[in-house]
Design a protein around this motif. Structure first.
Motif, short mmCIF file in Angstrom:
data_model
loop_
_atom_site.label_atom_id
_atom_site.label_comp_id
_atom_site.label_asym_id
_atom_site.label_seq_id
_atom_site.Cartn_x
_atom_site.Cartn_y
_atom_site.Cartn_z
N CYS A 367 0.86 -1.19 0.00
CA CYS A 367 0.00 0.00 0.00
C CYS A 367 0.89 1.24 0.00
O CYS A 367 1.83 1.35 0.79
N ARG A 369 -0.39 4.24 0.50
CA ARG A 369 -1.13 5.24 1.30
C ARG A 369 -1.61 6.42 0.44
O ARG A 369 -1.53 7.56 0.87
N CYS A 370 -2.09 6.11 -0.75
CA CYS A 370 -2.54 7.19 -1.63
C CYS A 370 -3.93 7.70 -1.22
O CYS A 370 -4.33 8.80 -1.59
N GLY A 371 -4.70 6.85 -0.50
CA GLY A 371 -6.01 7.27 -0.02
C GLY A 371 -7.13 7.16 -1.04
O GLY A 371 -8.28 7.48 -0.73
N ARG A 372 -6.84 6.68 -2.23
CA ARG A 372 -7.90 6.62 -3.24
C ARG A 372 -9.04 5.69 -2.81
O ARG A 372 -10.19 5.93 -3.11
N CYS A 373 -8.68 4.60 -2.12
CA CYS A 373 -9.72 3.64 -1.72
C CYS A 373 -10.68 4.26 -0.70
O CYS A 373 -11.87 3.93 -0.68
N SER A 384 -7.60 0.59 3.16
CA SER A 384 -6.15 0.50 3.29
C SER A 384 -5.77 -0.11 4.64
O SER A 384 -5.06 -1.11 4.73
N SER A 418 -1.89 0.10 -6.63
CA SER A 418 -1.03 -1.06 -6.35
C SER A 418 -1.72 -2.38 -6.68
O SER A 418 -1.15 -3.44 -6.50
N ARG A 420 -3.95 -4.00 -5.15
CA ARG A 420 -4.01 -4.94 -4.02
C ARG A 420 -5.33 -5.71 -4.05
O ARG A 420 -6.38 -5.13 -4.36
N LEU A 422 -7.97 -6.35 -2.51
CA LEU A 422 -8.64 -5.89 -1.29
C LEU A 422 -9.92 -6.69 -0.99
O LEU A 422 -10.15 -7.11 0.15
S1 SF4 Z 1 -5.82 2.62 -2.96
FE1 SF4 Z 1 -4.39 0.92 -2.64
S2 SF4 Z 1 -2.41 1.88 -2.40
FE2 SF4 Z 1 -3.92 3.52 -2.19
S3 SF4 Z 1 -4.29 3.64 0.05
FE3 SF4 Z 1 -5.80 2.24 -0.78
S4 SF4 Z 1 -4.89 0.18 -0.56
FE4 SF4 Z 1 -3.22 1.70 -0.36
#
Ligand code: SF4
Ligand code: SF4
Length: 441
Positions: A367, A369-373, A384, A418, A420, A422
């Motif tokens: 992660c 930590r871009c905060g998009r999620c 995240s 990324s 991920r 999720l």
């Molecule tokens: S969108 Fe992906 S990379 Fe960005 S904070 Fe959420 S989990 Fe992390």
């Protein structure tokens, strides 16, 4: 008028052009039907047939396993060739009856008989819906009669008919609204009668202007019915998001629509209710969108419950060589299939065939930590942080951060740079938490 939408959400490629203009085509009877005994959320039904039995169309082959359960009916007449475990579209093997059709397609006595529904009271309607084996056809497969039985202290004042169909690719509900609008509204009237509700809103995203127009015209004939045109944003059709978009009522965490006096039913379920109550036809067929760049002739197919995905593929001209992924349902919430042996259930709204260059690769990077999620999550969760807890097996912390409120919509995974996995994490955590003994005190 204010915006008819909710917090978060995403705008995926909708890709509905493959099938939106194509009328529903009924598929001929296949040579074999594989009918799972479990097709509802809740208690698994109990099989009441054995290998070698002759069955008629509409005959009960599995009885409800409790109140939160729904009977399963034979989709045609024929012989039970075997009872065995078969791959289920949800990803596990489940017991099913293999029916070899006799070609007569003969109804069991009492089914397929028109009845006068003018004076039916709510209890009788609900019993007929229960007997017809109805479950939510938008994918949830929760028994319809249970949803129509709120406790006495939960008064419902609004019925929302869900025609949002926000999942990319799927057009089954869209076509049903164009081709069976009167039947859908008659089904909604039956629901309204059971609930004692006067107000019904048919909710449709603005990317279906033809369906909005058709349903608006039909609603004029039904007092108290109206159509709401919704912003096009995924997951507009999720119950809590839909209710907020239309009413600004917020279903509490862990709560249900009935907690804010609303009940939501899918348009396909309303159509099935009309068929069950008016014509005594149990739920043995449904519209399935078979689509994507990986299928030769995408179609909206009226298929029997129990039709194998392989037979659907055959009816749609075959699968292209470059197909890389087959999904039961849409690409946002659907489940990838490892075989075409799975069969249509009451909850199968579509089967999507993606070619290799369309498949997102989950590389499971860290992660960043871009905060998009966080911005995308319609449930205002922190995907995240949740995913990091779950990777470390910290399920208690995940529960404290409300992972059980996750609706598995896939918005977070869709925007994650990324890539991920999720939703996979959240499904796993929810299963782990639900397996544990309930805490007391
Ligand atoms: S969108 Fe992906 S990379 Fe960005 S904070 Fe959420 S989990 Fe992390
Ligand atoms: S955390 Fe759950 S509800 Fe939130 S975006 Fe991800 S899948 Fe959807």
């Amino acid at each position: 008028m204010g915006r008819r939408r909710f917090y978060g959400g995403v705008h995926p490629e909708y890709n509905k052009d493959h099938t939106r203009e194509l009328g529903i085509e009924e598929m001929p009877l296949p040579e074999k039907l594989v009918v799972y005994f479990t097709q509802n959320l809740g208690a698994p039904p109990r099989p009441v047939v054995e290998k070698g039995d002759e069955v008629k169309k509409g005959q009960v082959i599995a009885e409800p396993g409790g109140f939160v359960s729904a009977p399963v009916h034979a989709p045609t007449s024929g012989k039970i060739k075997s009872i065995d475990l078969y791959p289920h579209p949800v990803g596990t093997d489940m017991p099913a009856a293999v029916i070899i059709p006799d070609g007569a397609d003969e109804w069991v006595e009492g089914c397929n008989a028109e009845r006068d529904i003018t004076d039916l009271d709510g209890d009788k309607i609900k019993n007929l819906i229960q007997g017809g084996g109805l479950v939510g056809m938008g994918g949830a497969s929760f028994p319809t009669h249970v949803k129509l039985s709120p406790p006495g202290d939960k008064k419902i004042d609004l019925l929302i008919l869900n025609g949002a169909e926000c999942e990319p690719y799927l057009t089954a509900d869209h076509r049903l609204m164009l081709e069976k609008p009167e039947e859908i509204l008659e089904g909604a009237s039956l629901f309204a009668r059971v609930l004692g509700v006067q107000k019904v809103i048919v909710a449709i995203e603005r990317n279906k202007p033809d369906a909005i127009e058709v349903m608006r015209k039909k609603c004029i004939e039904h007092g108290g019915f109206s159509v709401a045109a919704l912003d096009v944003v995924y997951p507009q059709g999720a119950e809590k998001q839909l209710i907020f978009a239309l009413t600004k009522r917020r279903v509490p965490a862990g709560g249900l629509p009935m907690d804010v006096s609303v009940l939501v039913q899918n348009v396909g379920t309303a159509f099935a209710a009309y068929e069950a109550v008016r014509y005594a036809r149990p739920l043995v067929k449904r519209v399935v969108t078979v689509t994507g760049r990986g299928i030769v002739h995408p179609k909206n197919v009226l298929a029997r419950v129990g039709t194998s995905f392989e037979d659907l593929v055959g009816f749609c001209g075959g699968m292209k060589d470059e197909t890389g992924k087959v999904i039961n349902g849409g690409p946002m919430m659907g489940v990838a299939q490892y075989s075409l042996d799975a069969s249509v259930t009451k909850g199968t709204s579509g089967v999507v065939f993606l070619v290799r260059d369309e498949i997102p690769q989950f590389i499971s990077d860290a992660c960043i930590r871009c905060g998009r999620c966080l911005d995308a999550c319609p449930m205002r969760l922190n995907p995240s942080v949740l995913s990091v807890f779950i990777e470390r097996m910290h399920f208690d912390e995940a529960e404290e951060y409300n992972v059980l409120d996750c609706i598995e919509c896939g918005c977070c995974a869709y925007v994650c740079p990324s890539r991920r996995p999720l939703v996979h994490h959240f499904r796993r955590a929810k299963a782990e938490i639900r397996k544990r003994p309930k805490k007391t005190g």
